[in-house]
Structure formats: C-alpha cells, structure tokens
Motif scaffolding. Sequence first.
Motif, PDB file in Angstrom:
ATOM      1  N   ALA A 116       0.838  -1.206   0.000  1.00 52.11           N
ATOM      2  CA  ALA A 116       0.000   0.000   0.000  1.00 52.11           C
ATOM      3  C   ALA A 116       0.872   1.254   0.000  1.00 52.11           C
ATOM      4  CB  ALA A 116      -0.927  -0.001   1.214  1.00 52.11           C
ATOM      5  N   LEU A 117       1.974   1.224   0.745  1.00 51.92           N
ATOM      6  CA  LEU A 117       2.901   2.354   0.777  1.00 51.92           C
ATOM      7  C   LEU A 117       3.575   2.543  -0.583  1.00 51.92           C
ATOM      8  CD1 LEU A 117       4.320   4.575   2.354  1.00 51.92           C
ATOM      9  CD2 LEU A 117       6.006   2.869   3.109  1.00 51.92           C
ATOM     10  N   ILE A 118       3.938   1.437  -1.216  1.00 52.01           N
ATOM     11  CA  ILE A 118       4.549   1.502  -2.553  1.00 52.01           C
ATOM     12  C   ILE A 118       3.570   2.130  -3.553  1.00 52.01           C
ATOM     13  CG2 ILE A 118       5.358   0.106  -4.511  1.00 52.01           C
ATOM     14  CD1 ILE A 118       6.530  -1.844  -2.427  1.00 52.01           C
ATOM     15  N   LEU A 119       2.303   1.748  -3.465  1.00 50.72           N
ATOM     16  CA  LEU A 119       1.286   2.318  -4.354  1.00 50.72           C
ATOM     17  C   LEU A 119       1.142   3.824  -4.125  1.00 50.72           C
ATOM     18  CD1 LEU A 119      -1.489  -0.439  -4.186  1.00 50.72           C
ATOM     19  CD2 LEU A 119      -0.171   0.220  -6.211  1.00 50.72           C
ATOM     20  N   ALA A 120       1.215   4.242  -2.859  1.00 52.67           N
ATOM     21  CA  ALA A 120       1.129   5.673  -2.545  1.00 52.67           C
ATOM     22  C   ALA A 120       2.289   6.435  -3.183  1.00 52.67           C
ATOM     23  CB  ALA A 120       1.119   5.883  -1.036  1.00 52.67           C
ATOM     24  N   VAL A 121       3.498   5.879  -3.066  1.00 56.48           N
ATOM     25  CA  VAL A 121       4.685   6.514  -3.649  1.00 56.48           C
ATOM     26  C   VAL A 121       4.574   6.558  -5.175  1.00 56.48           C
ATOM     27  CG1 VAL A 121       7.186   6.330  -3.960  1.00 56.48           C
ATOM     28  CG2 VAL A 121       6.165   5.874  -1.718  1.00 56.48           C
ATOM     29  N   ILE A 180      -1.539  11.463 -25.111  1.00 53.83           N
ATOM     30  CA  ILE A 180      -1.765  10.068 -24.701  1.00 53.83           C
ATOM     31  C   ILE A 180      -0.945   9.742 -23.446  1.00 53.83           C
ATOM     32  CG2 ILE A 180      -1.419   7.644 -25.358  1.00 53.83           C
ATOM     33  CD1 ILE A 180      -2.065   8.455 -28.236  1.00 53.83           C
ATOM     34  N   LEU A 181       0.303  10.234 -23.414  1.00 53.98           N
ATOM     35  CA  LEU A 181       1.157  10.010 -22.238  1.00 53.98           C
ATOM     36  C   LEU A 181       0.527  10.617 -20.994  1.00 53.98           C
ATOM     37  CD1 LEU A 181       3.810   9.002 -21.011  1.00 53.98           C
ATOM     38  CD2 LEU A 181       4.870  11.177 -21.705  1.00 53.98           C
ATOM     39  N   LEU A 182      -0.049  11.813 -21.134  1.00 60.47           N
ATOM     40  CA  LEU A 182      -0.723  12.471 -20.015  1.00 60.47           C
ATOM     41  C   LEU A 182      -1.894  11.631 -19.511  1.00 60.47           C
ATOM     42  CD1 LEU A 182      -1.318  14.857 -18.142  1.00 60.47           C
ATOM     43  CD2 LEU A 182      -2.543  15.950 -20.038  1.00 60.47           C
ATOM     44  N   ILE A 183      -2.651  11.066 -20.437  1.00 66.18           N
ATOM     45  CA  ILE A 183      -3.794  10.221 -20.057  1.00 66.18           C
ATOM     46  C   ILE A 183      -3.311   8.990 -19.292  1.00 66.18           C
ATOM     47  CG2 ILE A 183      -5.713   8.826 -20.903  1.00 66.18           C
ATOM     48  CD1 ILE A 183      -6.113  11.847 -21.174  1.00 66.18           C
ATOM     49  N   PHE A 184      -2.264   8.328 -19.798  1.00 65.74           N
ATOM     50  CA  PHE A 184      -1.759   7.118 -19.138  1.00 65.74           C
ATOM     51  C   PHE A 184      -1.161   7.427 -17.766  1.00 65.74           C
ATOM     52  CE2 PHE A 184      -2.077   4.976 -23.254  1.00 65.74           C
ATOM     53  CZ  PHE A 184      -2.501   3.714 -22.850  1.00 65.74           C
ATOM     54  N   LEU A 185      -0.459   8.544 -17.645  1.00 68.04           N
ATOM     55  CA  LEU A 185       0.109   8.922 -16.344  1.00 68.04           C
ATOM     56  C   LEU A 185      -0.994   9.237 -15.346  1.00 68.04           C
ATOM     57  CD1 LEU A 185       3.108  11.184 -17.435  1.00 68.04           C
ATOM     58  CD2 LEU A 185       3.236   8.924 -16.364  1.00 68.04           C
ATOM     59  N   THR A 186      -2.064   9.882 -15.820  1.00 67.98           N
ATOM     60  CA  THR A 186      -3.195  10.187 -14.938  1.00 67.98           C
ATOM     61  C   THR A 186      -3.888   8.898 -14.499  1.00 67.98           C
ATOM     62  OG1 THR A 186      -3.529  12.308 -16.061  1.00 67.98           O
ATOM     63  CG2 THR A 186      -5.339  11.496 -14.699  1.00 67.98           C
ATOM     64  N   LEU A 187      -4.043   7.958 -15.424  1.00 72.53           N
ATOM     65  CA  LEU A 187      -4.634   6.661 -15.068  1.00 72.53           C
ATOM     66  C   LEU A 187      -3.739   5.928 -14.063  1.00 72.53           C
ATOM     67  CD1 LEU A 187      -5.927   5.417 -18.548  1.00 72.53           C
ATOM     68  CD2 LEU A 187      -7.312   6.108 -16.580  1.00 72.53           C
ATOM     69  N   GLY A 188      -2.422   6.034 -14.254  1.00 74.70           N
ATOM     70  CA  GLY A 188      -1.498   5.425 -13.300  1.00 74.70           C
ATOM     71  C   GLY A 188      -1.648   6.031 -11.922  1.00 74.70           C
ATOM     72  N   ALA A 209      -4.000   4.968  -6.412  1.00 75.28           N
ATOM     73  CA  ALA A 209      -4.840   5.274  -5.247  1.00 75.28           C
ATOM     74  C   ALA A 209      -5.972   4.261  -5.095  1.00 75.28           C
ATOM     75  CB  ALA A 209      -5.412   6.682  -5.381  1.00 75.28           C
ATOM     76  N   ILE A 210      -6.592   3.892  -6.201  1.00 75.55           N
ATOM     77  CA  ILE A 210      -7.740   2.982  -6.156  1.00 75.55           C
ATOM     78  C   ILE A 210      -7.355   1.596  -5.648  1.00 75.55           C
ATOM     79  CG2 ILE A 210      -9.330   1.679  -7.648  1.00 75.55           C
ATOM     80  CD1 ILE A 210      -9.677   4.282  -9.270  1.00 75.55           C
ATOM     81  N   PHE A 211      -6.162   1.110  -6.030  1.00 73.15           N
ATOM     82  CA  PHE A 211      -5.766  -0.254  -5.654  1.00 73.15           C
ATOM     83  C   PHE A 211      -5.292  -0.356  -4.205  1.00 73.15           C
ATOM     84  CE2 PHE A 211      -5.851  -1.325 -10.140  1.00 73.15           C
ATOM     85  CZ  PHE A 211      -6.292  -2.643 -10.101  1.00 73.15           C
ATOM     86  N   VAL A 212      -5.135   0.786  -3.532  1.00 78.56           N
ATOM     87  CA  VAL A 212      -4.750   0.734  -2.117  1.00 78.56           C
ATOM     88  C   VAL A 212      -5.801  -0.019  -1.305  1.00 78.56           C
ATOM     89  CG1 VAL A 212      -4.474   2.133  -0.022  1.00 78.56           C
ATOM     90  CG2 VAL A 212      -3.279   2.781  -2.112  1.00 78.56           C
ATOM     91  N   PHE A 259      -5.343   7.273   4.817  1.00 76.18           N
ATOM     92  CA  PHE A 259      -3.984   7.454   5.336  1.00 76.18           C
ATOM     93  C   PHE A 259      -2.949   7.368   4.219  1.00 76.18           C
ATOM     94  CE2 PHE A 259       0.010   5.601   6.827  1.00 76.18           C
ATOM     95  CZ  PHE A 259       0.398   6.531   7.777  1.00 76.18           C
ATOM     96  N   PHE A 260      -3.049   6.323   3.404  1.00 75.50           N
ATOM     97  CA  PHE A 260      -2.048   6.113   2.362  1.00 75.50           C
ATOM     98  C   PHE A 260      -2.236   7.043   1.160  1.00 75.50           C
ATOM     99  CE2 PHE A 260      -1.675   2.037   4.608  1.00 75.50           C
ATOM    100  CZ  PHE A 260      -0.302   1.965   4.740  1.00 75.50           C
ATOM    101  N   THR A 261      -3.460   7.402   0.835  1.00 76.85           N
ATOM    102  CA  THR A 261      -3.696   8.213  -0.361  1.00 76.85           C
ATOM    103  C   THR A 261      -3.753   9.711  -0.092  1.00 76.85           C
ATOM    104  OG1 THR A 261      -6.111   7.974  -0.139  1.00 76.85           O
ATOM    105  CG2 THR A 261      -4.951   6.336  -1.484  1.00 76.85           C
ATOM    106  N   HIS A 262      -3.969  10.119   1.170  1.00 78.38           N
ATOM    107  CA  HIS A 262      -4.100  11.545   1.449  1.00 78.38           C
ATOM    108  C   HIS A 262      -3.257  12.015   2.634  1.00 78.38           C
ATOM    109  CE1 HIS A 262      -7.621  10.894  -1.102  1.00 78.38           C
ATOM    110  NE2 HIS A 262      -7.587  12.177  -1.346  1.00 78.38           N
TER     111      HIS A 262
END
Length: 343
Positions: free
Chosen positions: A45-50, A229-237, A242-245, A311-314
């Motif tokens: 979860a911490l890795i996902l936050a980073v 397209i890169l901006l879209i993919f980075l935003t999805l990333g 955050a969602i997978f936390v 906690f992890f996302t905000h």
Amino acid sequence: MSLKRGLMWFVGLTIFVGVLVIYYTSDSETWRLLMQAKYSGIALALILAVLGWVFDALRIQVIAEIMKEHVPFKTALLLVFLNAFGSAITPFQGGGGPILIYVLRNNGVPIGKGLALALTRTVVTVVLLGVFVPLSLIFVPDVFKESVAMMGVFLYATIFALLFGLLVIVSIVKSDFIKHLVKVVTLRMDRIDALNLRVFSIVRFFNKQIDLYAQNMKLLFTGGIFRFILLIFLTLGYLFSAIFVLPVLAWALGISISLKKAILIQGLFFFVLYFVPTPGASGIAEGGGAAIYKVLVPLNIAGVLSIGWRFFTHYLSIFIGTIVAFETIGLEIISAILERKKE
C-alpha cells in the motif's frame, strides 16, 4: 478561509469523524484481523502511494512540456505535496491551485500558464474519474439497489460532472466573456476609494493572463498526440495507484473483495470527493467511505479500510506537503496566497 482555520477544520473533522467511524463500525473481530494483518500488504500500500506521487509529478512535467515550459522532476514532486497541503486546508480542495501557481511563478512560469497547468491537471483527473459515473451504473447496478448511500453519491456525481464540464468549456471557448467580466468587476471595485486600484494596469494584466490561459488550454489538444496520450496514461497510473490501495489493504486483512466493484465504486467516490465543501473533503471522506465500502466488505471492516485508504492516499502526502510548505514558502506567504484567493 484562513490558513489557521483551514488546518483546524481539516484536523478537527478528520479526527472527530474518524473516531466516530472506528467506534461505530469496529468490534473484537476488527481488532483481531488488524493484529494479524500481513506486513507485506501494508508495504505494498505504501509503494502504491509513492507510485501515485511519481505519476502525478510526471504528468505535471508533461503538461508543462505541452505548454512549452520546463519543470524539473524534483520541483514537480514538491508541487504534488504542496497541492495536497493546499487542498487539505480549503473548501472544495481549491487551495492547491493558487499555491501551485505561486511556486511555478517563482520558477519562471507565467501566471496564465501556471493557471492553465493547474487547471489542466485537475480537469484531466476529473474527466477521467467522471467516466466512472456511467460505468458504475452499467457494470455494478446492483450496488445502487443495495445502498442508499451509493445512490446519493451517484446523483451527486452526475450533477457535478455536468456542471464541471460546462464550466471548463465556457472558460476556454468564451475567454472574451471572462475578460469582460474581470473588467466590470475591476471597474466596480475602483469605486471604492480605499482600494486605490490602477484599473487599466489591472485589466491589461488579467487580459494577458486570461489569453495565456486560453491559449495553453487549447495547446493541450494541439501539442502532439504522443504527449496527450502520455498524459492520459500517467493520470490513469495516478488514479489506479490510489484505487488499488483499498483492495491491497483488504488483502492484508485477509478479506477477499470484488476487484471490479472496488475499482468502479472507488472511482465514483473519488470523483465526488473533488466537489465536497469541507477542507480536503475531511469528515465526508472518512464517514462516506465507511458507508460506501460496506458494499464491498463487512461493516466491521469498512470503517478501518476507509481510514486506512485515506492514510495512504491523502494523509501521508498532506503531512509531507505541510512540512514542504512551511520550509519552502513560509506561514505568512501561504496565508497571503489563500487570502488573495478568497478575495
């Protein structure tokens, strides 16, 4: 809202609602699961936050490049934390933008471009999250029948999705109208003798910045398909980090949840949090999260997961952002920025 008041509201609401959520949703089974939680899940979860911070910083760099500006990665990462701090202490998370624009201006980026960059970052995020509104209704319609809270969230999200889209379109297409509005407001303010305004200088300044804003917003769609397209993919990333936390934290507690439901419900809820009037969506995020996540997990786990997800996302990024803000900007300047936004 002043800096001190914003901090008090955010911390106060967060602690108050968080305590209530834990008190009313936890039981002995909750604490047993917490004691047996997998440390690997917490670390993930911490890795996902980073990862979320990195994706966010990279997309700031991409937006800057589209607008023919250069923002170093270190500066972009600091902007991520400063935005988190500013958003946490202002209603509708609106304080992050002015602080971001101020720092960009100190790094040589004109105010108009800084405004376009800050708004583009928010617009792309909100538009992509807005996609979750119809998708959730199509693919998980059963959750709206099961939960009154989910139906309320859906209706709230639909209204704000339409209003937000209309506002963005008007700001780009009708920039002349906005310039006229600024002129009218400035002229009316000039009637107040105490203000001693230089009307024509102010109007010329804002006209220049509004033109820069409109031009650079249009560059978003004409600055090259690869960067867009890169901006879209980075935003999805950034969003999926955050969602997978939540699923990861559930796995750490030994709870199995539907990944499809978790993604769609969180995407919808994440969208709504952008339009909550409390500073940093405090209180609503914790309490609303517990009410919504009980569609995914038992109630005695929903509250803990809601607090853990926040906690992890905000909370982490806000804490780091607070340190960065006070060390790099200072209390007096931050207060002045927020007061100017209020005016």
